[in-house]
Design an enzyme around this catalytic site. Structure first.
Site, PDB file in Angstrom:
ATOM      1  N   SER A 118      44.916 120.184 161.374  1.00 44.28           N
ATOM      2  CA  SER A 118      44.453 118.985 160.860  1.00 44.28           C
ATOM      3  C   SER A 118      44.594 118.928 159.125  1.00 44.28           C
ATOM      4  O   SER A 118      44.487 117.972 158.638  1.00 44.28           O
ATOM      5  CB  SER A 118      43.030 118.511 161.212  1.00 44.28           C
ATOM      6  N   HIS A 139      51.739 118.184 163.569  1.00 46.73           N
ATOM      7  CA  HIS A 139      50.427 117.625 163.835  1.00 46.73           C
ATOM      8  C   HIS A 139      50.394 116.193 164.651  1.00 46.73           C
ATOM      9  O   HIS A 139      50.698 114.984 164.380  1.00 46.73           O
ATOM     10  CB  HIS A 139      49.805 116.997 162.307  1.00 46.73           C
ATOM     11  N   GLU A 151      52.935 114.143 162.726  1.00 46.66           N
ATOM     12  CA  GLU A 151      53.014 114.075 161.469  1.00 46.66           C
ATOM     13  C   GLU A 151      53.784 115.559 161.014  1.00 46.66           C
ATOM     14  O   GLU A 151      53.171 116.505 161.460  1.00 46.66           O
ATOM     15  CB  GLU A 151      51.659 114.176 160.640  1.00 46.66           C
ATOM     16  N   ASN A 189      45.002 112.339 157.250  1.00 43.23           N
ATOM     17  CA  ASN A 189      43.461 112.666 157.316  1.00 43.23           C
ATOM     18  C   ASN A 189      43.270 112.305 155.741  1.00 43.23           C
ATOM     19  O   ASN A 189      42.007 112.178 155.629  1.00 43.23           O
ATOM     20  CB  ASN A 189      43.200 113.894 157.602  1.00 43.23           C
TER      21      ASN A 189
HETATM   22  N1  LIG Z   1      40.730 117.148 168.148  1.00 43.41           N
HETATM   23  C1  LIG Z   1      41.518 116.470 167.526  1.00 43.41           C
HETATM   24  O1  LIG Z   1      41.601 115.085 167.641  1.00 43.41           O
HETATM   25  C2  LIG Z   1      42.533 116.898 166.598  1.00 43.41           C
HETATM   26  C3  LIG Z   1      43.689 116.101 166.255  1.00 43.41           C
HETATM   27  C4  LIG Z   1      44.818 116.640 165.570  1.00 43.41           C
HETATM   28  C5  LIG Z   1      44.805 118.045 165.417  1.00 43.41           C
HETATM   29  N2  LIG Z   1      43.760 118.677 165.646  1.00 43.41           N
HETATM   30  C6  LIG Z   1      44.106 120.375 165.429  1.00 43.41           C
HETATM   31  O2  LIG Z   1      44.340 120.997 166.534  1.00 43.41           O
HETATM   32  C7  LIG Z   1      43.762 122.329 167.021  1.00 43.41           C
HETATM   33  C8  LIG Z   1      42.957 122.430 168.017  1.00 43.41           C
HETATM   34  O3  LIG Z   1      42.187 121.568 168.054  1.00 43.41           O
HETATM   35  P1  LIG Z   1      41.124 120.943 169.393  1.00 43.41           P
HETATM   36  O4  LIG Z   1      40.293 119.820 168.944  1.00 43.41           O
HETATM   37  O5  LIG Z   1      42.109 121.138 170.595  1.00 43.41           O
HETATM   38  O6  LIG Z   1      40.138 122.111 169.535  1.00 43.41           O
HETATM   39  P2  LIG Z   1      39.394 122.856 170.804  1.00 43.41           P
HETATM   40  O7  LIG Z   1      38.132 123.533 170.254  1.00 43.41           O
HETATM   41  O8  LIG Z   1      39.249 121.739 171.928  1.00 43.41           O
HETATM   42  O9  LIG Z   1      40.399 123.996 171.376  1.00 43.41           O
HETATM   43  C9  LIG Z   1      40.675 125.083 170.842  1.00 43.41           C
HETATM   44  C10 LIG Z   1      40.943 125.995 171.828  1.00 43.41           C
HETATM   45  O10 LIG Z   1      41.569 127.197 171.251  1.00 43.41           O
HETATM   46  C11 LIG Z   1      41.074 128.386 171.692  1.00 43.41           C
HETATM   47  N3  LIG Z   1      41.317 129.571 170.969  1.00 43.41           N
HETATM   48  C12 LIG Z   1      40.447 129.872 169.991  1.00 43.41           C
HETATM   49  N4  LIG Z   1      40.865 131.182 169.375  1.00 43.41           N
HETATM   50  C13 LIG Z   1      41.877 131.355 170.062  1.00 43.41           C
HETATM   51  C14 LIG Z   1      43.022 132.486 169.902  1.00 43.41           C
HETATM   52  N5  LIG Z   1      42.859 133.500 168.847  1.00 43.41           N
HETATM   53  N6  LIG Z   1      44.100 132.462 170.817  1.00 43.41           N
HETATM   54  C15 LIG Z   1      44.257 131.606 171.692  1.00 43.41           C
HETATM   55  N7  LIG Z   1      43.134 130.642 171.843  1.00 43.41           N
HETATM   56  C16 LIG Z   1      42.375 130.615 171.107  1.00 43.41           C
HETATM   57  C17 LIG Z   1      39.891 128.227 172.037  1.00 43.41           C
HETATM   58  O11 LIG Z   1      39.357 128.964 173.366  1.00 43.41           O
HETATM   59  C18 LIG Z   1      39.847 126.480 172.757  1.00 43.41           C
HETATM   60  O12 LIG Z   1      40.257 126.610 173.879  1.00 43.41           O
HETATM   61  C19 LIG Z   1      42.908 122.450 165.355  1.00 43.41           C
HETATM   62  O13 LIG Z   1      43.742 123.154 164.263  1.00 43.41           O
HETATM   63  C20 LIG Z   1      42.784 120.981 165.044  1.00 43.41           C
HETATM   64  O14 LIG Z   1      42.484 120.472 163.635  1.00 43.41           O
HETATM   65  C21 LIG Z   1      42.678 118.287 166.506  1.00 43.41           C
END
Ligand SMILES: NC(=O)c1ccc[n+]([C@@H]2O[C@H](COP(=O)([O-])OP(=O)(O)OC[C@H]3O[C@@H](n4cnc5c(N)ncnc54)[C@H](O)[C@@H]3O)[C@@H](O)[C@H]2O)c1
Length: 295
Positions: A118, A139, A151, A189
């Site tokens: 993000s 993104h 994005e 963002n």
């Molecule tokens: N949540 C949102 O609304 C949103 C929107 C756009 C982008 N993002 C981005 O997407 C990414 C994921 O966010 P999310 O909300 O899905 O997070 P989340 O916490 O729901 O999931 C993250 C997952 O990654 C896993 N993980 C951590 N380290 C790891 C590794 N080394 N190898 C494999 N898996 C690993 C964790 O076990 C977890 O299941 C982030 O970079 C976040 O900024 C999130």
């Protein structure tokens, strides 16, 4: 490009896997936690059921989609023979640098490495590899199966070829990819987070309550969801971390996170995922306002 890997089976990783698999790609979904993988597959299955109930797809599409997804806990096994890897692991610089360093050593030379970050610099992530021309930001928005936008963020050294390939892949998913350059917060963002932060400041200064602020933005500005509820859905920890990236990266006090946001995160009130943020999401009080407790 037929075979992809997604790293991280959380909120975003399972949504990304869902849309790729439903489009016909073979998807290797990788997470360090077996529990996260099981939860991810169950979420995809439930989301497909919802689409069946709305008569958007039928049972055959559901089983074909689930049949396209394989799960792995080991990175080296999960990325084998993939043309594109999309990293959607936790929003943490060290975690992402480590993953990209490993991917660079494990993946075939031509594999494109994308990140769903993000806010973290694509250029910085790319520098952990020997292929910065093949590293790009992809993104997706939450919930991935529903939201139209992707994005596309070009790092300082991302090539035209990589960008064009990823634009085409995103279109194939039925999404609208939009290209931007790599500066803190990108575009989505950089504009959204100051609005959310200002809504929290407005609450913090007692100008209005939670539901009043959200109602004004919903009914007055035709936003589908108020900024405080949206923050709950994004995750207050995620909002705080994005604001800090913009504050540090742009050196401008206007991005400084509101002290109320910092306090709520420190107290473990992270929004929907922790059961409480600006609203209460516990089973008994689904999305009720948490009245004035944070002031
Ligand atoms: N949540 C949102 O609304 C949103 C929107 C756009 C982008 N993002 C981005 O997407 C990414 C994921 O966010 P999310 O909300 O899905 O997070 P989340 O916490 O729901 O999931 C993250 C997952 O990654 C896993 N993980 C951590 N380290 C790891 C590794 N080394 N190898 C494999 N898996 C690993 C964790 O076990 C977890 O299941 C982030 O970079 C976040 O900024 C999130």
């Amino acid at each position: 490009m037929k075979h992809i890997a997604v790293i991280g089976a959380g909120t975003m990783g399972n949504g990304i896997s869902h849309v790729f698999a439903q489009t016909g790609y073979s998807v290797n979904l990788i997470d360090i936690s077996q529990n996260a993988l099981d939860k991810g597959i169950s979420t995809i299955s439930k989301n497909l059921d919802r689409m069946i109930a709305k008569e958007k797809i039928d049972e055959t599409v559901k089983s074909a989609t689930l049949g396209k997804i394989a799960t792995y806990t080991l990175l080296a096994e999960g990325i084998a023979d993939t043309d594109l890897v999309i990293e959607a692991a936790s929003e943490n610089l060290e975690v992402k640098l480590k993953i990209f360093g490993e991917l660079d050593g494990l993946c075939a030379k031509n594999t494109i490495l994308a990140t769903n970050t993000s806010s973290i610099s694509i250029t910085k992530i790319a520098a952990a590899t020997q292929r910065p021309d093949k590293v790009i930001g992809m993104h997706f928005m939450n919930p991935v199966p529903i939201m139209q936008l992707v994005e596309i963020i070009r790092g300082y050294r991302t090539s035209d070829k990589t960008t064009q390939t990823i634009m085409k892949v995103s279109q194939k998913l039925g999404k609208t990819p939009t290209e931007v350059n790599d500066y803190p917060g990108f575009v989505a963002n950089r504009i959204l987070m100051p609005m959310i932060n200002e809504a929290i400041e407005t609450l913090y200064h007692g100008v209005a309550g939670v539901s009043e602020i959200d109602t004004i933005m919903k009914l007055g500005m035709a936003h589908p969801m108020g900024p405080l509820q949206l923050a709950d859905y994004i995750g207050l920890d995620v909002c705080l971390s994005i604001l800090n990236v913009m504050y540090d990266g742009l050196k401008n006090p206007k991005y400084a996170p509101c002290p109320l946001l910092v306090n709520m995160v420190n107290a473990g009130k992270l929004g929907v995922k922790s059961g409480e943020g600006f609203y209460d999401y516990s089973e008994s009080k689904k999305a009720e306002k948490v009245s004035g407790r944070h002031l």
